[in-house]
Write an enzyme that holds these catalytic residues in place. Sequence first.
Site, PDB file in Angstrom:
ATOM      1  N   GLU A  70       0.842  -1.197   0.000  1.00 10.39           N
ATOM      2  CA  GLU A  70       0.000   0.000   0.000  1.00 10.39           C
ATOM      3  C   GLU A  70       0.876   1.246   0.000  1.00 10.39           C
ATOM      4  O   GLU A  70       1.772   1.370   0.844  1.00 10.39           O
ATOM      5  CB  GLU A  70      -0.901  -0.006   1.240  1.00 10.39           C
ATOM      6  CG  GLU A  70      -1.860  -1.191   1.258  1.00 10.39           C
ATOM      7  CD  GLU A  70      -2.379  -1.518   2.659  1.00 10.39           C
ATOM      8  OE1 GLU A  70      -2.112  -0.748   3.595  1.00 10.39           O
ATOM      9  OE2 GLU A  70      -3.040  -2.565   2.801  1.00 10.39           O
TER      10      GLU A  70
ATOM     11  N   LEU B 258      -6.092  -1.892  -0.773  1.00 11.99           N
ATOM     12  CA  LEU B 258      -5.851  -1.834   0.677  1.00 11.99           C
ATOM     13  C   LEU B 258      -6.382  -3.108   1.333  1.00 11.99           C
ATOM     14  O   LEU B 258      -7.491  -3.133   1.860  1.00 11.99           O
ATOM     15  CB  LEU B 258      -6.566  -0.589   1.224  1.00 11.99           C
ATOM     16  CG  LEU B 258      -6.044   0.048   2.514  1.00 11.99           C
ATOM     17  CD1 LEU B 258      -6.719   1.395   2.715  1.00 11.99           C
ATOM     18  CD2 LEU B 258      -6.266  -0.839   3.705  1.00 11.99           C
ATOM     19  N   ALA B 259      -5.621  -4.193   1.243  1.00 17.41           N
ATOM     20  CA  ALA B 259      -6.064  -5.482   1.764  1.00 17.41           C
ATOM     21  C   ALA B 259      -4.847  -6.370   1.984  1.00 17.41           C
ATOM     22  O   ALA B 259      -4.261  -6.877   1.031  1.00 17.41           O
ATOM     23  CB  ALA B 259      -7.043  -6.136   0.793  1.00 17.41           C
ATOM     24  N   GLU B 260      -4.482  -6.546   3.248  1.00 16.14           N
ATOM     25  CA  GLU B 260      -3.229  -7.246   3.549  1.00 16.14           C
ATOM     26  C   GLU B 260      -3.288  -8.717   3.180  1.00 16.14           C
ATOM     27  O   GLU B 260      -2.298  -9.288   2.699  1.00 16.14           O
ATOM     28  CB  GLU B 260      -2.883  -7.075   5.034  1.00 16.14           C
ATOM     29  CG  GLU B 260      -2.516  -5.641   5.419  1.00 16.14           C
ATOM     30  CD  GLU B 260      -3.722  -4.721   5.594  1.00 16.14           C
ATOM     31  OE1 GLU B 260      -4.875  -5.239   5.599  1.00 16.14           O
ATOM     32  OE2 GLU B 260      -3.544  -3.497   5.723  1.00 16.14           O
TER      33      GLU B 260
ATOM     34  N   PHE C 221      -1.024  -4.105  11.273  1.00 11.89           N
ATOM     35  CA  PHE C 221      -1.914  -4.392  10.143  1.00 11.89           C
ATOM     36  C   PHE C 221      -1.557  -5.697   9.439  1.00 11.89           C
ATOM     37  O   PHE C 221      -2.093  -6.007   8.376  1.00 11.89           O
ATOM     38  CB  PHE C 221      -1.896  -3.235   9.133  1.00 11.89           C
ATOM     39  CG  PHE C 221      -2.334  -1.923   9.729  1.00 11.89           C
ATOM     40  CD1 PHE C 221      -3.289  -1.893  10.731  1.00 11.89           C
ATOM     41  CD2 PHE C 221      -1.796  -0.725   9.295  1.00 11.89           C
ATOM     42  CE1 PHE C 221      -3.705  -0.693  11.303  1.00 11.89           C
ATOM     43  CE2 PHE C 221      -2.201   0.488   9.857  1.00 11.89           C
ATOM     44  CZ  PHE C 221      -3.151   0.501  10.858  1.00 11.89           C
TER      45      PHE C 221
ATOM     46  N   PRO D 242      -4.592  -9.225   9.325  1.00  8.74           N
ATOM     47  CA  PRO D 242      -5.490  -9.709   8.272  1.00  8.74           C
ATOM     48  C   PRO D 242      -4.798 -10.676   7.304  1.00  8.74           C
ATOM     49  O   PRO D 242      -5.453 -11.466   6.639  1.00  8.74           O
ATOM     50  CB  PRO D 242      -5.933  -8.423   7.549  1.00  8.74           C
ATOM     51  CG  PRO D 242      -5.811  -7.358   8.588  1.00  8.74           C
ATOM     52  CD  PRO D 242      -4.593  -7.762   9.402  1.00  8.74           C
TER      53      PRO D 242
ATOM     54  N   HIS E 178       0.214   0.725  15.751  1.00  7.30           N
ATOM     55  CA  HIS E 178       1.365   1.218  14.997  1.00  7.30           C
ATOM     56  C   HIS E 178       2.689   1.005  15.746  1.00  7.30           C
ATOM     57  O   HIS E 178       3.700   1.570  15.369  1.00  7.30           O
ATOM     58  CB  HIS E 178       1.205   2.708  14.683  1.00  7.30           C
ATOM     59  CG  HIS E 178       0.072   3.018  13.740  1.00  7.30           C
ATOM     60  ND1 HIS E 178      -1.234   2.850  14.074  1.00  7.30           N
ATOM     61  CD2 HIS E 178       0.066   3.480  12.468  1.00  7.30           C
ATOM     62  CE1 HIS E 178      -2.008   3.212  13.061  1.00  7.30           C
ATOM     63  NE2 HIS E 178      -1.239   3.591  12.066  1.00  7.30           N
TER      64      HIS E 178
END
Lengths: 379, 326
Positions: free
Chosen positions: B29, B58-60, B86, B89, B129
């Site tokens: 991303e 936007l999709a891990e 993140f 996923p 984070h």
Amino acid sequence: MGVALPEAVAAELATSADDHLIQLLTPSGELVADEQFHYTGSDQDLVEDLRTMLLTRAIDTEGTALQRKGELGLWVQSLGQEAAQIGSARAFGSNDLIVPSYRELGVYLALGLDPLEFLGTFRGTAMVDWPTGPANLHLPSFVIGTQTLHAVGMAMALQRDGRVGNPNPDDNGAVVVYFGDGATSQGDVNEAFVFAAAANAPVVFFCQNNQWAISEPTTVQTPVPLYRRASGFGFPGVRVDGNDVLAVRAVTEWALERARSGAGPVLIEAFTYRMGAHTTSDDPTKYRSADEVAEWKAKDPIDRLRTYLLAKGLIDDAWLDGVAAEAATQAERLRTGCVQLVEPDLADSFDLVYTDTPEHLHRQRAEFEAYEASFEVNA
Amino acid sequence: MSTLTMAKALNAGLRRALANDPKVLLAGEDIGALGGVFRITEGLQAEFGRDRVVDTPLAESGIVGTAVGLALGGYKPVVEIQFDGFVYPAFDQIVSQVSRLHFRSHGRLSVPMVVRIPYGGGIGAIEHHSESPEAYFAHTPGLKVVTCANPSDAYWMIQQAIADPDPVIFFEPKRRYHDKGEVDVDASAAPDSLYQARIARHGTDATLLTYGPMVRTCLDAAAAAEAEGRSLEVIDLRSLSPIDDATVFASVRRTGRVVVVHEAARTLGMGAELAARIQAECFYELQAPVLRVTGYDLPYPPSRTEHSFLPDLDRVLDAVDQSLAH
């Protein structure tokens, strides 16, 4: 030689044919009629909407300033999305549950929340600073799209509690969940669509398509308009001018009423624009053009409503001066209140991990406190 | 020799890998025009094109899952997960697919891919984070897990990870991205094997076993200890799976005292595995129990308390005192 696409299939894929943008107030501030959707609020509601939008923008600007001064670790701007947020919030009923993402300042202010009640998230005094009321406001999520599944589950609970499809509308509720254009690529969001459709759950998926997922334009996520995804899952999708507070309210009221009545989910794509950066950590000049920003600035949600209300004589310069003064006072209050937020103590975290704190965490807390105390003795 | 930050060293390492092997491609991303949120891939899309430096949806799970297919198709994907928190996923793809395709295919398939993950705290960030999820991956058979602690290692280790025939989870200590160091960018090959630990500082009284962001913390602690007449050895593990047992055991046999330091939570962290291995192999050489200085068993806390959560020089030296008191 290409492989021909059957006409019916091609029609389904066409992106321009009927991408109707529902709009009731044009960028130049003129009312327009829509066949399906009508504004149900009063003139006074619109005056209040403008006030909330102006205050949202002022608080948003102050949040950015506080981050620049080092008082906040991060600030997530809502600049440009005020109509999408405030218009949708005006549609909430007293039994509805609200599931925010992380860019919903306008929703919070429309609900009457004090920004100091949720500033701690960005100052780092709290992991999630979640106002204690209203009770129907869920805490925000920061993992992209994850909250959409929770919203569907909440809607399934409403179904089981007999809160959907009752003859008396006052007995009914629904769930509205916020997410962005980038989130629509996540598996969780697509699974939420599947579950909502399968259960015919009373949930309104409110997607603020602000055109950018950090540096990625919506075209990285999809070649077709996002609202059209819904039909594939088996429920209606609509695209509304997200910078038009009248249209957003009208569409969201319709979708929520429909959900409460038991007719199932709706996807609303509020077509808007992230006028600012993704967050204060981002620099959009690296990936998007000034021309594009200027083009959207001409569609600013506040400008058009102000123009309309001034032309109609519902507000005047004195009213605007009054709101500006109120905004300055609130910004000052945010500045002062920010640095006065209570500093957290790590010791308080140990009892938050479980409902019933196990022994090893009691030990670690004691170990931590003894270690901290050793400095006080030495000092 | 060039003086580079860790961020620039990673960028240079990725550039060299892209230049040397047309099958290498990057995906993630915001890694294209923006160059990634930490600018690790800055300029690479302009140089190598959109087919080799890919801005993904936007999709891990999608990022890692499609990388599996690309790897099976003969490419060497290097994917970026934007932040540690993140990666979850994509956990199913990594744990159930990436790690075991070699095993499931009776050795007929391999998945030469790298998953880059900026990790760790200390940057004043909001939730998700600042996580240190390395143990989940080190616990998973079939994955190799490495982490760099200085610019030279960053430059070489990323290239070695890309060249590796097995999947490598590559953890980058984000709080050290701006640390500077000497990098021999013109050398033809890496100075060390990817899976070899490094003695970052020689010492005789106790061994600090650490990796990633805590290497600098431990080096600072060792320097402070020297002023008090204590000689601490600092081992930078570099590889968390496999672990370079030989280097670890040799150090423990020299000093007889060990403190393991990591940011991740204590329970079942790397420290637990290291302590178990050390007591099994070096039981009679140990002068004191193996101690751990770690994050507490909490979700990573609000940033204004992270200074209390993260191991620092004082906590490391406190543990050294306890070890030496035995």
